[in-house]
Design a protein around this motif. Structure first.
Motif, PDB file in Angstrom:
ATOM      1  N   GLU A  60       0.803  -1.215   0.000  1.00 14.03           N
ATOM      2  CA  GLU A  60       0.000   0.000   0.000  1.00 14.03           C
ATOM      3  C   GLU A  60       0.838   1.267   0.000  1.00 14.03           C
ATOM      4  OE1 GLU A  60      -4.045   1.695   2.082  1.00 14.03           O
ATOM      5  OE2 GLU A  60      -3.329  -0.336   2.421  1.00 14.03           O
ATOM      6  N   THR A  61       2.010   1.224   0.622  1.00 16.93           N
ATOM      7  CA  THR A  61       2.872   2.399   0.686  1.00 16.93           C
ATOM      8  C   THR A  61       3.442   2.718  -0.687  1.00 16.93           C
ATOM      9  OG1 THR A  61       3.502   1.796   2.950  1.00 16.93           O
ATOM     10  CG2 THR A  61       4.889   3.399   1.810  1.00 16.93           C
ATOM     11  N   LEU A  62       3.419   3.994  -1.049  1.00 15.75           N
ATOM     12  CA  LEU A  62       4.021   4.408  -2.308  1.00 15.75           C
ATOM     13  C   LEU A  62       5.537   4.253  -2.230  1.00 15.75           C
ATOM     14  CD1 LEU A  62       1.941   7.632  -3.057  1.00 15.75           C
ATOM     15  CD2 LEU A  62       1.833   5.466  -4.280  1.00 15.75           C
ATOM     16  N   GLU A  63       6.113   3.629  -3.245  1.00 11.64           N
ATOM     17  CA  GLU A  63       7.546   3.410  -3.296  1.00 11.64           C
ATOM     18  C   GLU A  63       8.100   3.903  -4.620  1.00 11.64           C
ATOM     19  OE1 GLU A  63       8.915  -0.462  -2.278  1.00 11.64           O
ATOM     20  OE2 GLU A  63       7.188  -0.880  -0.989  1.00 11.64           O
ATOM     21  N   ALA A  74      14.933   4.937 -18.398  1.00  6.54           N
ATOM     22  CA  ALA A  74      14.114   4.668 -17.221  1.00  6.54           C
ATOM     23  C   ALA A  74      13.697   5.982 -16.581  1.00  6.54           C
ATOM     24  CB  ALA A  74      14.902   3.823 -16.228  1.00  6.54           C
ATOM     25  N   GLN A  75      12.445   6.071 -16.139  1.00  5.12           N
ATOM     26  CA  GLN A  75      11.940   7.267 -15.474  1.00  5.12           C
ATOM     27  C   GLN A  75      11.378   6.867 -14.118  1.00  5.12           C
ATOM     28  OE1 GLN A  75       9.984  10.220 -17.819  1.00  5.12           O
ATOM     29  NE2 GLN A  75      10.425   9.164 -19.737  1.00  5.12           N
ATOM     30  N   VAL A  76      11.723   7.632 -13.106  1.00  7.87           N
ATOM     31  CA  VAL A  76      11.444   7.259 -11.722  1.00  7.87           C
ATOM     32  C   VAL A  76      10.227   8.004 -11.176  1.00  7.87           C
ATOM     33  CG1 VAL A  76      12.394   7.163  -9.373  1.00  7.87           C
ATOM     34  CG2 VAL A  76      13.888   6.794 -11.362  1.00  7.87           C
ATOM     35  N   PHE A  77       9.325   7.266 -10.527  1.00 10.75           N
ATOM     36  CA  PHE A  77       8.141   7.858  -9.905  1.00 10.75           C
ATOM     37  C   PHE A  77       7.818   7.099  -8.622  1.00 10.75           C
ATOM     38  CE2 PHE A  77       7.607   8.757 -14.416  1.00 10.75           C
ATOM     39  CZ  PHE A  77       7.246  10.093 -14.401  1.00 10.75           C
ATOM     40  N   PHE A  78       6.992   7.709  -7.789  1.00  7.77           N
ATOM     41  CA  PHE A  78       6.377   6.981  -6.691  1.00  7.77           C
ATOM     42  C   PHE A  78       5.214   6.194  -7.281  1.00  7.77           C
ATOM     43  CE2 PHE A  78       8.379  10.537  -4.487  1.00  7.77           C
ATOM     44  CZ  PHE A  78       8.981   9.890  -3.410  1.00  7.77           C
ATOM     45  N   MET A  79       5.062   4.943  -6.855  1.00  8.84           N
ATOM     46  CA  MET A  79       3.997   4.130  -7.439  1.00  8.84           C
ATOM     47  C   MET A  79       3.609   2.968  -6.532  1.00  8.84           C
ATOM     48  SD  MET A  79       6.075   2.125 -10.463  1.00  8.84           S
ATOM     49  CE  MET A  79       7.090   3.518 -10.964  1.00  8.84           C
ATOM     50  N   ARG A  80       2.496   2.337  -6.904  1.00  9.05           N
ATOM     51  CA  ARG A  80       2.040   1.115  -6.252  1.00  9.05           C
ATOM     52  C   ARG A  80       1.151   0.357  -7.232  1.00  9.05           C
ATOM     53  NH1 ARG A  80      -2.030   3.722  -1.640  1.00  9.05           N
ATOM     54  NH2 ARG A  80      -3.572   4.596  -3.082  1.00  9.05           N
ATOM     55  N   TYR A  81       1.012  -0.939  -7.008  1.00  6.77           N
ATOM     56  CA  TYR A  81       0.235  -1.803  -7.889  1.00  6.77           C
ATOM     57  C   TYR A  81      -1.094  -2.150  -7.214  1.00  6.77           C
ATOM     58  CZ  TYR A  81      -0.948  -6.034 -10.600  1.00  6.77           C
ATOM     59  OH  TYR A  81      -1.582  -6.984 -11.359  1.00  6.77           O
ATOM     60  N   ASN A  82      -2.187  -1.632  -7.764  1.00  6.15           N
ATOM     61  CA  ASN A  82      -3.528  -1.932  -7.269  1.00  6.15           C
ATOM     62  C   ASN A  82      -4.012  -3.188  -7.987  1.00  6.15           C
ATOM     63  OD1 ASN A  82      -6.348  -2.013  -6.778  1.00  6.15           O
ATOM     64  ND2 ASN A  82      -6.406   0.198  -6.451  1.00  6.15           N
ATOM     65  N   VAL A  83      -3.911  -4.321  -7.312  1.00  8.59           N
ATOM     66  CA  VAL A  83      -4.235  -5.601  -7.930  1.00  8.59           C
ATOM     67  C   VAL A  83      -5.744  -5.738  -8.152  1.00  8.59           C
ATOM     68  CG1 VAL A  83      -4.064  -8.115  -7.708  1.00  8.59           C
ATOM     69  CG2 VAL A  83      -2.221  -6.649  -6.858  1.00  8.59           C
ATOM     70  N   LEU A  84      -6.531  -5.298  -7.207  1.00  8.18           N
ATOM     71  CA  LEU A  84      -7.988  -5.426  -7.316  1.00  8.18           C
ATOM     72  C   LEU A  84      -8.506  -4.684  -8.542  1.00  8.18           C
ATOM     73  CD1 LEU A  84     -10.660  -6.424  -6.075  1.00  8.18           C
ATOM     74  CD2 LEU A  84     -10.758  -4.264  -4.800  1.00  8.18           C
ATOM     75  N   PRO A 103      -1.371   4.065 -18.315  1.00  9.70           N
ATOM     76  CA  PRO A 103      -2.122   3.425 -19.406  1.00  9.70           C
ATOM     77  C   PRO A 103      -1.787   1.941 -19.505  1.00  9.70           C
ATOM     78  CG  PRO A 103      -1.140   5.482 -20.143  1.00  9.70           C
ATOM     79  CD  PRO A 103      -0.567   5.197 -18.786  1.00  9.70           C
ATOM     80  N   LYS A 104      -2.796   1.141 -19.805  1.00 12.18           N
ATOM     81  CA  LYS A 104      -2.588  -0.302 -19.909  1.00 12.18           C
ATOM     82  C   LYS A 104      -2.116  -0.630 -21.316  1.00 12.18           C
ATOM     83  CE  LYS A 104      -5.951  -1.404 -16.305  1.00 12.18           C
ATOM     84  NZ  LYS A 104      -7.183  -2.137 -15.942  1.00 12.18           N
ATOM     85  N   GLU A 105      -0.808  -0.501 -21.502  1.00 13.06           N
ATOM     86  CA  GLU A 105      -0.189  -0.761 -22.792  1.00 13.06           C
ATOM     87  C   GLU A 105       1.018  -1.668 -22.604  1.00 13.06           C
ATOM     88  OE1 GLU A 105       0.700   2.933 -24.653  1.00 13.06           O
ATOM     89  OE2 GLU A 105      -1.401   3.568 -24.792  1.00 13.06           O
ATOM     90  N   ASP A 106       1.231  -2.550 -23.571  1.00 15.94           N
ATOM     91  CA  ASP A 106       2.282  -3.549 -23.397  1.00 15.94           C
ATOM     92  C   ASP A 106       3.676  -3.069 -23.770  1.00 15.94           C
ATOM     93  OD1 ASP A 106       2.057  -3.445 -26.116  1.00 15.94           O
ATOM     94  OD2 ASP A 106       1.375  -5.512 -26.390  1.00 15.94           O
ATOM     95  N   ASN A 107       3.816  -1.790 -24.119  1.00 17.29           N
ATOM     96  CA  ASN A 107       5.152  -1.255 -24.405  1.00 17.29           C
ATOM     97  C   ASN A 107       5.744  -0.521 -23.213  1.00 17.29           C
ATOM     98  OD1 ASN A 107       3.364   0.870 -24.477  1.00 17.29           O
ATOM     99  ND2 ASN A 107       4.278   1.860 -26.263  1.00 17.29           N
ATOM    100  N   ILE A 108       5.136  -0.699 -22.041  1.00 13.80           N
ATOM    101  CA  ILE A 108       5.631  -0.060 -20.822  1.00 13.80           C
ATOM    102  C   ILE A 108       6.064  -1.147 -19.837  1.00 13.80           C
ATOM    103  CG2 ILE A 108       5.128   1.510 -18.912  1.00 13.80           C
ATOM    104  CD1 ILE A 108       2.819   2.616 -20.629  1.00 13.80           C
ATOM    105  N   LEU A 109       7.286  -1.089 -19.401  1.00 12.26           N
ATOM    106  CA  LEU A 109       7.805  -2.026 -18.410  1.00 12.26           C
ATOM    107  C   LEU A 109       7.871  -1.320 -17.067  1.00 12.26           C
ATOM    108  CD1 LEU A 109       8.850  -4.991 -18.774  1.00 12.26           C
ATOM    109  CD2 LEU A 109      11.138  -4.057 -18.480  1.00 12.26           C
ATOM    110  N   ILE A 110       7.432  -1.971 -16.018  1.00 12.42           N
ATOM    111  CA  ILE A 110       7.393  -1.389 -14.673  1.00 12.42           C
ATOM    112  C   ILE A 110       8.280  -2.210 -13.751  1.00 12.42           C
ATOM    113  CG2 ILE A 110       5.924  -0.819 -12.707  1.00 12.42           C
ATOM    114  CD1 ILE A 110       4.058  -1.484 -15.792  1.00 12.42           C
ATOM    115  N   GLN A 111       9.168  -1.546 -13.024  1.00  8.69           N
ATOM    116  CA  GLN A 111       9.969  -2.226 -12.010  1.00  8.69           C
ATOM    117  C   GLN A 111       9.677  -1.585 -10.668  1.00  8.69           C
ATOM    118  OE1 GLN A 111      14.377  -2.203 -12.158  1.00  8.69           O
ATOM    119  NE2 GLN A 111      14.190  -4.432 -12.083  1.00  8.69           N
ATOM    120  N   LEU A 112       9.200  -2.401  -9.734  1.00 10.89           N
ATOM    121  CA  LEU A 112       8.755  -1.899  -8.440  1.00 10.89           C
ATOM    122  C   LEU A 112       9.048  -2.920  -7.357  1.00 10.89           C
ATOM    123  CD1 LEU A 112       7.166   0.229  -6.770  1.00 10.89           C
ATOM    124  CD2 LEU A 112       5.070  -0.990  -7.419  1.00 10.89           C
ATOM    125  N   ALA A 113       9.706  -2.460  -6.299  1.00 10.47           N
ATOM    126  CA  ALA A 113      10.009  -3.302  -5.131  1.00 10.47           C
ATOM    127  C   ALA A 113      10.668  -4.619  -5.521  1.00 10.47           C
ATOM    128  CB  ALA A 113       8.723  -3.561  -4.341  1.00 10.47           C
TER     129      ALA A 113
END
Length: 231
Positions: A60-63, A74-84, A103-113
């Motif tokens: 839940e905490t933004l990281e 690579a571009q850095v932001f605070f983020m979290r993954y809302n699974v629901l 946006p839900k697009e397959d050309n974006i890669l996300i690296q988090l935690a």
């Protein structure tokens, strides 16, 4: 296969993300995200927790995490993954009120935690966000689909009428091989059922002789798939 080469490039570049500093959607750093990306940003993002217990997020905490669009910087932001809600929420600041939806697009890669996610729409794979647990080659991936489900509380009488529904977590694991997605279980005995009958005996022997463990880190599945693709 579509965008798998992008995965390889981006995985390498994402490892350099934090060395490059805090990039911004709104600053000219030489490789801004595409114009269409801005238009698809969802403002005034609402996080209605609903009448249930449990968290809809992986964390839940933004990281601080990184985005890579089309294999760029690579571009850095605070983020979290809302699974629901199946969305990646992000902001330039560590404030929930400023969150937008990726946006839900397959050309974006996300690296988090420490995990890598991508929105995929490939072959017979159910469309959605996936954790890329392992990339073996451009046609072979081990993917984890995280799920959150609301289970309504059973109201048997007036005494428990105020009882809230519960949010429960689950996951499905897919072995994507030569454009076919096969669901596979992270289990010592049941995992081999995902493979052709002609190879199951060899794979069972491999598990037994090497004492392969099937834990939450998916190392057992990774070892098993490596064995299979090298038979």
């Amino acid at each position: 296969m579509k965008n798998y080469i992008f995965i390889f490039i981006s995985l390498f570049m994402s490892s350099l993300a934090f060395a490059q500093g805090d990039f911004s959607l709104y600053k000219n750093n030489g490789n801004n995200l595409e114009t269409n990306f801005y238009k698809k940003l969802s403002t005034n993002l609402k996080n209605d927790r609903g009448d249930y217990t449990g968290s809809p997020f992986v964390e839940e905490t933004l990281e601080l995490g990184t985005f890579i669009l089309n294999g760029g910087d690579a571009q850095v932001f605070f983020m979290r993954y809302n699974v629901l809600e199946q969305r990646i929420e992000f902001s330039e600041t560590n404030e929930v009120e400023t969150l937008k939806m990726l946006p839900k697009e397959d050309n974006i890669l996300i690296q988090l935690a420490g995990k890598t996610y991508q929105y995929l729409n490939v072959g017979n794979l159910p469309t959605g966000y996936y954790e890329i647990a392992k990339t073996f080659d451009e046609d072979t991936l081990l993917l984890v689909q995280h799920e959150k489900t609301i289970y309504k509380a059973e109201q048997r009488n007036s005494y428990n009428s105020s009882q809230k529904s519960k949010l429960k977590s689950s996951e499905k694991i897919y072995f994507l091989y030569n454009k076919d997605a096969i669901e596979i279980e992270n289990h010592k005995k049941r995992s081999v059922k995902a493979f052709p009958n002609s190879t199951q005996s060899q794979l069972k022997t491999y598990i037994k002789e090497n004492n392969i463990k099937f834990n939450d880190d998916y190392k057992g599945l990774i070892a098993l798939i490596n064995k299979y693709i090298n038979l």
